[in-house]
Enzyme design. Structure first.
Site, PDB file in Angstrom:
ATOM      1  CD  GLU A 280       0.548  24.154 -14.075  1.00 16.35           C
ATOM      2  OE1 GLU A 280       1.893  24.748 -14.101  1.00 16.35           O
ATOM      3  OE2 GLU A 280      -0.580  24.490 -14.381  1.00 16.35           O
ATOM      4  CG  HIS A 304      -3.025  23.566 -20.829  1.00 16.08           C
ATOM      5  ND1 HIS A 304      -2.343  24.203 -21.928  1.00 16.08           N
ATOM      6  CD2 HIS A 304      -2.368  24.427 -19.734  1.00 16.08           C
ATOM      7  CE1 HIS A 304      -1.310  24.997 -21.344  1.00 16.08           C
ATOM      8  NE2 HIS A 304      -1.346  25.113 -20.027  1.00 16.08           N
ATOM      9  CD  GLU A 305      -4.241  23.315 -16.215  1.00 11.53           C
ATOM     10  OE1 GLU A 305      -3.069  23.249 -15.888  1.00 11.53           O
ATOM     11  OE2 GLU A 305      -4.624  24.324 -16.983  1.00 11.53           O
ATOM     12  CG  HIS A 308       1.354  22.002 -17.106  1.00  8.40           C
ATOM     13  ND1 HIS A 308       2.441  22.891 -17.381  1.00  8.40           N
ATOM     14  CD2 HIS A 308       0.248  23.016 -17.416  1.00  8.40           C
ATOM     15  CE1 HIS A 308       2.421  23.877 -17.914  1.00  8.40           C
ATOM     16  NE2 HIS A 308       0.789  24.217 -17.658  1.00  8.40           N
ATOM     17  CG  ASP A 384       0.862  36.892  -9.975  1.00 12.47           C
ATOM     18  OD1 ASP A 384       0.886  35.968 -10.377  1.00 12.47           O
ATOM     19  OD2 ASP A 384       0.695  37.078  -8.530  1.00 12.47           O
ATOM     20  CE1 TYR A 392      -0.721  28.694 -20.416  1.00  8.21           C
ATOM     21  CE2 TYR A 392       0.181  30.894 -20.280  1.00  8.21           C
ATOM     22  CZ  TYR A 392      -0.480  29.727 -19.496  1.00  8.21           C
ATOM     23  OH  TYR A 392      -0.736  29.899 -18.447  1.00  8.21           O
TER      24      TYR A 392
END
Length: 612
Positions: A280, A304-305, A308, A384, A392
């Site tokens: 994003e 979704h992005e 953001h 990570d 989410y």
């Protein structure tokens, strides 16, 4: 005197950086960047200042006004997660000028040779800085708590062009004297070089710093949206068609969440090695080409992005321990946009797919339930390594639970107030909860806020979804175990999402012959939609069906998106045919490794090290 973030050396006694001015010289032959960074602090400081670095060579630190050297030290010990701390000793100074060189193995950068690109003619480089990789491009306080504005000059070969998640100022010839301490003047002003200049005027967390350099083209698809990609007509045209509805999504987002604060919403489709579905980055979202499906359904990743832009970029988690504030809110906002633009059934299918993924993620962390909490502890943990659907989907479930309690109109009003109150700030879970309780009095008596944010697993008042399409798909999937294959008339109007949901809910204990029969009828292993293809291949691996090893290998070699790499490599190393599939996993990774982004390389190495 303490770190403000478990993933950063930034000290609470240090003023935060509020502006960075970068000069970057790109050397494609050595896969390195020579650079200088002028860091401006929020106030003068005397004493040690701690900055984050990873795999950087620091060549000098100077007083920005006098250019007199300032004492500095790189820690002799390299932390495997945080990298090295650069300690600079200041004397009532508010800005410093650091010169540095990146490493070819920078964890944020992927350098692609011409054969690794679509056109096969020119090299390409791009960034991926989330969660803690900006420090491998330039020294900084690499924590989302430190929001920065920046300017940047990118010196690149003339036949290439650069884009950034920032406002483009101009493309011009290099000017004598502007290289400063980034590199030699002769190098900066050499024949065949060009400077692309950018500015980011809104304060962002460092993980949203982003650029790409290559042979780029674009298509206009809206008044504030261009689609960029490698200059390949077929890629650009298909992407433009896929994302033609972007402006309508922006307008709907503004109705739901308030003004779009970033002026433009451009999209960059990257080479297949990009490790995420989308990133994003403000003003320019980065996308994997796997979201281009030919039926506009890839626009859900864009939704979704885009979401953001309000939840994540505008209001940001203060540390990765509050990551749900970014992703849970954005998943909720994405589904609201999808509901308006594509219908309630489509949004319901998203919730169903998310529900399945959330339960699988919770099962994955059954031996470490800390990471099934929304607010969790990550000291000594690489973000990570614990990336999952929990922030989410559990975050979405929490917000959806509040919406159901108070009603959508009241929740919409609350959301707009929340966004306008905290825009361009980084906050933690406690700040959100206090704001929630102050604006919705008594909510803590109706919804167990502590259980939702600090409890493990899934609270009993989480909610799957009610949708006739969703229920039918799940029911059909369960019947596959007893030999009930969906009829052609039943699947006639299925898009990728329907197939993905169906395949993910087929019992894992089915016979290999059943899987092969399903593929023979519906050609799923060769689907152009990677969500469908990978869902099918995972089913095939779980059934011990060796017939699809070659398709698994092909998939692992043609894409670098971690959404596919993680489960496929995990299925191979934990597979029914363990020894044979482990050998396959090891060989494929050895052959494909250089085509993966460094972040993806690390994730796959972690999977293999646990099982091989």
């Amino acid at each position: 005197m303490a770190p403000i973030d478990p993933h950063s050396y930034t000290d609470s006694s240090n003023p935060l950086t509020n502006h960075i001015s970068l000069s970057l010289y790109f050397n494609f032959s050595s896969s390195t960047i020579k650079g200088s960074s002028l860091l401006t602090l929020s106030s003068p400081h005397t004493g040690p200042l701690s900055l984050d670095t990873r795999s950087l060579t620091i060549t000098s630190v100077l007083d920005s006004k006098t250019l007199i050297p300032i004492p500095f030290e790189l820690s002799p010990v390299i932390d495997p997660i945080k990298g090295q701390t650069l300690t600079v000793t200041l004397s009532n100074q508010s800005s410093i000028l650091v010169s540095f060189v990146t490493s070819p193995c920078s964890s944020a950068l992927q350098w692609l040779s011409p054969p690794q690109t679509f056109n096969k003619s020119f090299p390409f480089v791009y960034t991926q800085c989330q969660a803690i990789h900006a420090r491998s491009i330039f020294p900084c306080q690499d924590t989302p708590a430190a929001r920065i504005c920046y300017s940047a000059r990118l010196n690149v070969p003339r036949e290439l062009s650069a884009v950034m998640a920032a406002k483009h100022v101009e493309r011009r010839s290099p000017v004598a004297g502007e290289a400063g301490v980034a590199c030699d003047e002769a190098l900066w002003c050499a024949e065949g070089r060009v400077v692309e200049e950018f500015v980011m005027e809104q304060p962002i967390p460092p993980y949203l710093f982003a650029f790409a350099v290559g042979e780029l083209g674009f298509r206009e698809v809206g008044p504030r949206t261009r689609i960029y990609a490698e200059n390949v007509v077929s890629v650009l045209d298909v992407a433009a068609r896929e994302f033609a509805g972007t402006e309508e999504m922006i307008r709907q987002g503004e109705k739901l969440f308030g003004a779009y604060e970033w002026e433009r919403f451009d999209l960059l489709v990257l080479p297949p090695s990009f490790p995420y579905g989308g990133m994003e980055n403000p003003r320019m979202t980065f996308l994997t080409p796997t979201v281009i499906k030919g039926d506009a359904s890839g626009a859900q990743v864009v939704a979704h992005e885009l979401a953001h832009s309000w939840t994540g970029n505008l209001i940001t988690n203060k540390t990765n321990e509050d990551f749900w504030l970014n992703e849970g809110f954005t998943t909720y906002a994405e589904r609201r946009i999808v509901e308006v633009c594509q219908g309630e059934e489509r949004a319901a299918l998203n919730i169903g797919i998310g529900w399945k993924g959330l339960n699988e993620a919770i099962e994955k962390f059954k031996d470490n339930l800390e990471f099934t909490k929304l607010k969790n502890k990550q000291e000594g943990v690489d973000p990570d390594d614990i990336y999952s659907e929990v922030p989410y989907e559990k975050g979405f479930q929490f917000l959806w639970r509040i919406e159901r309690q108070i009603g959508r109109p009241a929740f919409d009003e609350f959301l707009k107030k929340y966004i306008s109150t905290f825009k361009f700030q980084s906050i933690d879970t406690e700040t959100f909860l206090n704001f929630l309780k102050a604006n919705i009095p008594g909510i803590e008596k109706e919804v167990d806020l502590v259980l939702w944010t600090e409890g493990t697993g899934l609270p009993s008042d989480a909610y799957e979804t009610e949708s006739s399409v969703y229920t039918k798909l799940v029911s059909l999937a369960k019947q596959f175990k007893v030999g009930r294959m969906p009829r052609e008339d039943e699947v006639a109007d299925w898009q990728g999402q329907e197939w993905e949901l169906y395949l993910e809910n087929v019992p894992r204990s089915v016979e290999a012959s059943q899987v092969a029969a399903l593929d023979a009828r519906y050609i799923l292993a060769e689907s152009k939609d990677y969500e469908v293809k990978v869902a099918f291949l995972l089913l095939a691996l779980s059934s011990g069906c060796r017939d699809y090893y070659s398709e698994v290998e092909k998939t692992l070699k043609e894409v670098g998106r971690m959404k596919y790499l993680r489960p496929l490599y995990t299925a191979l190393v934990q597979g029914v045919e363990k020894e044979e599939s482990k050998i396959l996993a090891k060989r494929v990774f050895a052959e494909a490794r250089e085509c993966y982004h460094p972040i993806a390389q690390g994730v796959v190495e972690s999977i293999l090290s646990k099982h091989i």
